[in-house]
Design a protein around this motif. Structure first.
Motif, PDB file in Angstrom:
ATOM      1  N   ILE A   4       0.675   5.638   0.735  1.00  0.00           N
ATOM      2  CA  ILE A   4      -0.042   6.851   1.140  1.00  0.00           C
ATOM      3  C   ILE A   4       0.832   8.015   0.693  1.00  0.00           C
ATOM      4  O   ILE A   4       1.926   8.222   1.223  1.00  0.00           O
ATOM      5  CB  ILE A   4      -0.279   6.898   2.666  1.00  0.00           C
ATOM      6  CG1 ILE A   4      -1.065   5.668   3.114  1.00  0.00           C
ATOM      7  CG2 ILE A   4      -0.989   8.196   3.048  1.00  0.00           C
ATOM      8  CD1 ILE A   4      -1.132   5.497   4.625  1.00  0.00           C
TER       9      ILE A   4
ATOM     10  N   GLN B 224      -6.174   2.252   5.645  1.00  0.00           N
ATOM     11  CA  GLN B 224      -6.820   3.555   5.545  1.00  0.00           C
ATOM     12  C   GLN B 224      -5.940   4.560   6.279  1.00  0.00           C
ATOM     13  O   GLN B 224      -5.210   4.201   7.214  1.00  0.00           O
ATOM     14  CB  GLN B 224      -8.208   3.505   6.178  1.00  0.00           C
ATOM     15  CG  GLN B 224      -9.015   4.762   5.972  1.00  0.00           C
ATOM     16  CD  GLN B 224     -10.471   4.570   6.393  1.00  0.00           C
ATOM     17  OE1 GLN B 224     -10.988   3.456   6.400  1.00  0.00           O
ATOM     18  NE2 GLN B 224     -11.109   5.661   6.744  1.00  0.00           N
ATOM     19  N   TYR B 225      -6.009   5.818   5.858  1.00  0.00           N
ATOM     20  CA  TYR B 225      -5.185   6.884   6.433  1.00  0.00           C
ATOM     21  C   TYR B 225      -6.116   7.960   6.972  1.00  0.00           C
ATOM     22  O   TYR B 225      -7.089   8.334   6.316  1.00  0.00           O
ATOM     23  CB  TYR B 225      -4.275   7.455   5.344  1.00  0.00           C
ATOM     24  CG  TYR B 225      -3.585   8.733   5.697  1.00  0.00           C
ATOM     25  CD1 TYR B 225      -2.485   8.738   6.540  1.00  0.00           C
ATOM     26  CD2 TYR B 225      -4.018   9.942   5.168  1.00  0.00           C
ATOM     27  CE1 TYR B 225      -1.828   9.918   6.843  1.00  0.00           C
ATOM     28  CE2 TYR B 225      -3.367  11.128   5.467  1.00  0.00           C
ATOM     29  CZ  TYR B 225      -2.272  11.112   6.306  1.00  0.00           C
ATOM     30  OH  TYR B 225      -1.633  12.269   6.604  1.00  0.00           O
TER      31      TYR B 225
ATOM     32  N   ALA C 176      -5.972   4.054   1.336  1.00  0.00           N
ATOM     33  CA  ALA C 176      -4.639   4.107   0.735  1.00  0.00           C
ATOM     34  C   ALA C 176      -4.678   3.513  -0.668  1.00  0.00           C
ATOM     35  O   ALA C 176      -5.653   2.863  -1.058  1.00  0.00           O
ATOM     36  CB  ALA C 176      -3.642   3.371   1.620  1.00  0.00           C
TER      37      ALA C 176
ATOM     38  N   TRP D 154       0.841  -1.188   0.000  1.00  0.00           N
ATOM     39  CA  TRP D 154       0.000   0.000   0.000  1.00  0.00           C
ATOM     40  C   TRP D 154       0.881   1.244   0.000  1.00  0.00           C
ATOM     41  O   TRP D 154       2.008   1.201   0.495  1.00  0.00           O
ATOM     42  CB  TRP D 154      -0.879   0.035   1.242  1.00  0.00           C
ATOM     43  CG  TRP D 154      -1.878  -1.069   1.323  1.00  0.00           C
ATOM     44  CD1 TRP D 154      -1.679  -2.338   1.791  1.00  0.00           C
ATOM     45  CD2 TRP D 154      -3.246  -1.002   0.931  1.00  0.00           C
ATOM     46  NE1 TRP D 154      -2.839  -3.062   1.704  1.00  0.00           N
ATOM     47  CE2 TRP D 154      -3.826  -2.263   1.190  1.00  0.00           C
ATOM     48  CE3 TRP D 154      -4.044  -0.003   0.379  1.00  0.00           C
ATOM     49  CZ2 TRP D 154      -5.156  -2.538   0.918  1.00  0.00           C
ATOM     50  CZ3 TRP D 154      -5.373  -0.279   0.118  1.00  0.00           C
ATOM     51  CH2 TRP D 154      -5.917  -1.544   0.384  1.00  0.00           C
TER      52      TRP D 154
END
Length: 120
Positions: free
Chosen positions: A9, A100-101, A118, A7
């Motif tokens: 970000i 997730q961010y 992400a 992943w």
């Protein structure tokens, strides 16, 4: 099992200022991980910057059938993530997970929060 093993970000920024009480309302970025498998997920996070070499890996794990949130503010080893500095991150897991961010920016009394899935 759902998720991916790698992943990214592209956004990251931890404000040094906060108006709320710690730790709940301290400005922070959070890595949210969902592990739906029957195995522990072992993750390595690498942090990238505009003007210096990447830092990492930061190692962490998420138990089977659990979610866990990691604040970038609390990453210490191999070094702290600097405040007031743009950064990005790559997360590699040994099994598929969902990332997730989230950011809480509490520099003003009117708190701002945003979140995004992400890129996998």
């Amino acid at each position: 099992m759902i998720g991916k093993k790698v992943w990214a970000i592209a956004e990251g920024y931890i404000p040094s200022g906060s108006t709320g009480p710690k730790p709940d309302f301290e400005s922070h970025d959070t890595l949210c991980v969902l592990n739906t498998s029957d195995q522990t997920a072992n993750l390595e996070v690498t942090i990238y910057f505009e003007d210096k070499d990447p830092v990492g890996p930061y190692k962490m794990s998420v138990p089977p059938q659990r979610t866990k949130h990691f604040r970038f503010n609390e990453f210490k080893d191999p070094e702290e993530v600097p405040r007031d500095t743009d950064y990005a991150s790559k997360i590699v897991s040994d099994i598929p997970v969902v990332i997730q961010y989230t950011r809480l920016d509490s520099r003003q009394a009117e708190n701002a929060i945003f979140t995004t899935i992400a890129y996998s």
